[in-house]
Motif scaffolding. Structure first.
Motif, PDB file in Angstrom:
ATOM      1  N   LEU A  31       0.552  -1.153  -0.413  1.00 24.46           N
ATOM      2  CA  LEU A  31       0.180  -0.150   0.176  1.00 24.46           C
ATOM      3  C   LEU A  31       1.200   1.234  -0.231  1.00 24.46           C
ATOM      4  O   LEU A  31       0.916   2.077  -0.339  1.00 24.46           O
ATOM      5  N   ASP A  32       2.019   1.468   1.033  1.00 24.14           N
ATOM      6  CA  ASP A  32       2.894   2.498   0.753  1.00 24.14           C
ATOM      7  C   ASP A  32       3.908   2.536  -0.826  1.00 24.14           C
ATOM      8  O   ASP A  32       3.823   3.687  -0.535  1.00 24.14           O
ATOM      9  N   VAL A  33       4.013   1.462  -1.423  1.00 28.78           N
ATOM     10  CA  VAL A  33       4.122   1.542  -2.844  1.00 28.78           C
ATOM     11  C   VAL A  33       3.393   2.340  -3.326  1.00 28.78           C
ATOM     12  O   VAL A  33       4.203   3.182  -4.444  1.00 28.78           O
ATOM     13  N   MET A  34       2.502   1.896  -2.832  1.00 31.61           N
ATOM     14  CA  MET A  34       1.098   2.267  -4.123  1.00 31.61           C
ATOM     15  C   MET A  34       1.200   4.049  -4.116  1.00 31.61           C
ATOM     16  O   MET A  34       0.836   4.570  -5.260  1.00 31.61           O
ATOM     17  N   THR A  35       1.115   4.201  -3.130  1.00 36.95           N
ATOM     18  CA  THR A  35       1.363   5.908  -3.207  1.00 36.95           C
ATOM     19  C   THR A  35       2.570   7.032  -3.196  1.00 36.95           C
ATOM     20  O   THR A  35       2.502   7.583  -3.560  1.00 36.95           O
ATOM     21  N   GLN A  36       3.567   6.315  -3.403  1.00 42.39           N
ATOM     22  CA  GLN A  36       5.063   7.195  -3.954  1.00 42.39           C
ATOM     23  C   GLN A  36       4.680   7.657  -5.901  1.00 42.39           C
ATOM     24  O   GLN A  36       4.254   6.863  -6.285  1.00 42.39           O
ATOM     25  N   PRO A  37       5.690   8.325  -5.138  1.00 43.09           N
ATOM     26  CA  PRO A  37       4.994   8.860  -6.926  1.00 43.09           C
ATOM     27  C   PRO A  37       5.976   7.672  -7.409  1.00 43.09           C
ATOM     28  O   PRO A  37       7.205   6.976  -6.943  1.00 43.09           O
ATOM     29  N   ALA A  38       5.808   7.408  -9.032  1.00 37.68           N
ATOM     30  CA  ALA A  38       7.082   6.341  -9.463  1.00 37.68           C
ATOM     31  C   ALA A  38       7.985   5.957  -9.612  1.00 37.68           C
ATOM     32  O   ALA A  38       9.347   4.934  -9.543  1.00 37.68           O
ATOM     33  N   ALA A  39       8.841   7.261  -9.707  1.00 35.81           N
ATOM     34  CA  ALA A  39      10.186   7.324  -9.612  1.00 35.81           C
ATOM     35  C   ALA A  39      11.148   6.717  -8.673  1.00 35.81           C
ATOM     36  O   ALA A  39      11.921   6.788  -8.327  1.00 35.81           O
ATOM     37  N   LEU A  40       9.590   6.401  -7.265  1.00 32.60           N
ATOM     38  CA  LEU A  40      10.334   6.463  -5.814  1.00 32.60           C
ATOM     39  C   LEU A  40      10.144   4.974  -5.391  1.00 32.60           C
ATOM     40  O   LEU A  40      11.046   4.489  -4.625  1.00 32.60           O
ATOM     41  N   ARG A  41       9.278   4.229  -6.440  1.00 28.09           N
ATOM     42  CA  ARG A  41       9.291   3.185  -6.142  1.00 28.09           C
ATOM     43  C   ARG A  41      10.432   2.054  -6.704  1.00 28.09           C
ATOM     44  O   ARG A  41      11.424   2.680  -7.953  1.00 28.09           O
ATOM     45  N   ALA A  49       7.202  -2.835 -11.258  1.00 26.68           N
ATOM     46  CA  ALA A  49       7.600  -2.010 -12.561  1.00 26.68           C
ATOM     47  C   ALA A  49       6.276  -2.613 -13.404  1.00 26.68           C
ATOM     48  O   ALA A  49       6.084  -2.387 -14.318  1.00 26.68           O
ATOM     49  N   GLY A  50       5.509  -4.106 -13.155  1.00 25.28           N
ATOM     50  CA  GLY A  50       3.959  -4.409 -14.193  1.00 25.28           C
ATOM     51  C   GLY A  50       3.188  -3.178 -13.958  1.00 25.28           C
ATOM     52  O   GLY A  50       2.155  -3.142 -14.781  1.00 25.28           O
ATOM     53  N   LEU A  51       3.607  -2.496 -13.389  1.00 25.63           N
ATOM     54  CA  LEU A  51       2.018  -1.597 -12.926  1.00 25.63           C
ATOM     55  C   LEU A  51       2.286   0.120 -13.367  1.00 25.63           C
ATOM     56  O   LEU A  51       0.761   0.463 -14.048  1.00 25.63           O
ATOM     57  N   GLY A  58      -3.927   5.817 -16.604  1.00 22.57           N
ATOM     58  CA  GLY A  58      -4.614   6.444 -15.901  1.00 22.57           C
ATOM     59  C   GLY A  58      -5.537   6.563 -14.532  1.00 22.57           C
ATOM     60  O   GLY A  58      -6.170   6.585 -14.426  1.00 22.57           O
ATOM     61  N   VAL A  59      -4.750   4.956 -13.963  1.00 23.23           N
ATOM     62  CA  VAL A  59      -5.160   4.126 -12.990  1.00 23.23           C
ATOM     63  C   VAL A  59      -4.658   4.527 -11.728  1.00 23.23           C
ATOM     64  O   VAL A  59      -3.639   5.083 -11.487  1.00 23.23           O
ATOM     65  N   ASP A  60      -5.354   4.769 -10.859  1.00 29.11           N
ATOM     66  CA  ASP A  60      -5.386   5.224  -9.312  1.00 29.11           C
ATOM     67  C   ASP A  60      -4.603   4.089  -8.981  1.00 29.11           C
ATOM     68  O   ASP A  60      -5.975   3.950  -8.285  1.00 29.11           O
ATOM     69  N   LEU A  61      -3.623   4.185  -8.905  1.00 31.46           N
ATOM     70  CA  LEU A  61      -2.798   2.191  -8.309  1.00 31.46           C
ATOM     71  C   LEU A  61      -3.326   2.160  -6.520  1.00 31.46           C
ATOM     72  O   LEU A  61      -4.377   1.557  -6.076  1.00 31.46           O
ATOM     73  N   THR A  62      -3.452   3.294  -5.771  1.00 30.01           N
ATOM     74  CA  THR A  62      -4.252   3.361  -4.392  1.00 30.01           C
ATOM     75  C   THR A  62      -5.874   2.565  -4.229  1.00 30.01           C
ATOM     76  O   THR A  62      -6.084   1.774  -4.200  1.00 30.01           O
ATOM     77  N   ALA A  63      -6.289   3.666  -5.490  1.00 24.75           N
ATOM     78  CA  ALA A  63      -7.477   3.609  -5.206  1.00 24.75           C
ATOM     79  C   ALA A  63      -7.873   2.491  -6.018  1.00 24.75           C
ATOM     80  O   ALA A  63      -9.306   1.486  -4.890  1.00 24.75           O
ATOM     81  N   ALA A  64      -7.351   1.445  -6.725  1.00 21.36           N
ATOM     82  CA  ALA A  64      -7.880   0.484  -7.852  1.00 21.36           C
ATOM     83  C   ALA A  64      -7.980  -0.637  -7.014  1.00 21.36           C
ATOM     84  O   ALA A  64      -8.313  -1.769  -6.977  1.00 21.36           O
ATOM     85  N   LEU A  65      -6.661  -0.827  -6.252  1.00 19.27           N
ATOM     86  CA  LEU A  65      -6.014  -1.888  -5.785  1.00 19.27           C
ATOM     87  C   LEU A  65      -5.595  -2.178  -4.453  1.00 19.27           C
ATOM     88  O   LEU A  65      -5.335  -3.398  -4.007  1.00 19.27           O
ATOM     89  N   GLY A  66      -5.798  -0.977  -3.755  1.00 16.27           N
ATOM     90  CA  GLY A  66      -5.930  -0.652  -2.085  1.00 16.27           C
ATOM     91  C   GLY A  66      -6.946  -1.493  -1.839  1.00 16.27           C
ATOM     92  O   GLY A  66      -6.909  -2.576  -0.824  1.00 16.27           O
TER      93      GLY A  66
END
Length: 194
Positions: A31-41, A49-51, A58-66
């Motif tokens: 969950l924490d990783v998904m909230t970080q900017p892509a450059a910090l993951r 990387a696959g996400l 346009g998928v908000d990873l936190t909202a969609a995969l949380g």
């Protein structure tokens, strides 16, 4: 495939949990990783990387995969009366992400199919025969599952629904997934939608 890889990662955390608290920490990391900017993951993680393409679409990873993470997390408290429903609701959300990416606009249908798939998948892959009694599908859901038609771009999800339907009708969740009759039925469904 990245979305199913993500789901498989969550499943491996929960299935391999000997200590629920440690599994919760690992799920929280996601969950924490998904909230970080892509450059910090962590770029070396192939699932992370696959996400990236989904996020770029346009998928908000936190909202969609949380909700998927929280659904898997619910199974860490099996004595909680609402754990099973929270799992089905959360993991079922995965199918709505596919709908969003495909741009088909059938979110409610995808969610309903996702919920049925989540329950069926758990019984098929993880639960013992005694636990299979938790899996109950209403006559309305069964009729809906038999008649639902998704847009062609979501046909792979429809094929998963068809596999669930065939197992449910037979009331057998222990048959090999690669059996010839199932394979033939899924190929036909994949080609025709029926």
């Amino acid at each position: 495939m990245a979305l199913f890889a993500f789901d498989a990662q969550m499943a491996s955390i929960v299935r391999g949990a000997r200590e629920p608290m440690l599994a919760q920490i690992r799920l929280q990391w996601w969950l924490d990783v998904m909230t970080q900017p892509a450059a910090l993951r962590p770029s070396a993680n192939p699932v992370v990387a696959g996400l990236l393409p989904a996020e770029a679409a346009g998928v908000d990873l936190t909202a969609a995969l949380g909700p998927v993470v929280r659904g898997w997390e619910a199974l860490l408290a099996p004595n909680d009366a609402g754990a099973w429903q929270a799992y089905v609701e959360g993991r079922g959300q995965l199918f709505t992400v596919f709908d969003q990416l495909a741009g088909t606009g059938v979110r409610d249908t995808s969610l309903r199919l996702g919920r049925i798939w989540a329950a069926w998948s758990w019984v098929r892959e993880d639960a013992g025969a005694a636990d299979a009694q938790r899996f109950a599908i209403s006559a309305d859901d069964l009729a809906w599952l038999a008649s639902v038609r998704l847009p062609r771009r979501l046909r792979p999800l429809s094929m998963l629904g068809r596999a669930a339907l065939l197992d449910i009708r037979r009331a057998r969740f222990d048959l090999p997934p690669g059996r010839p009759a199932l394979f033939a039925a899924l190929v036909w469904h994949g080609l025709t939608g029926w």
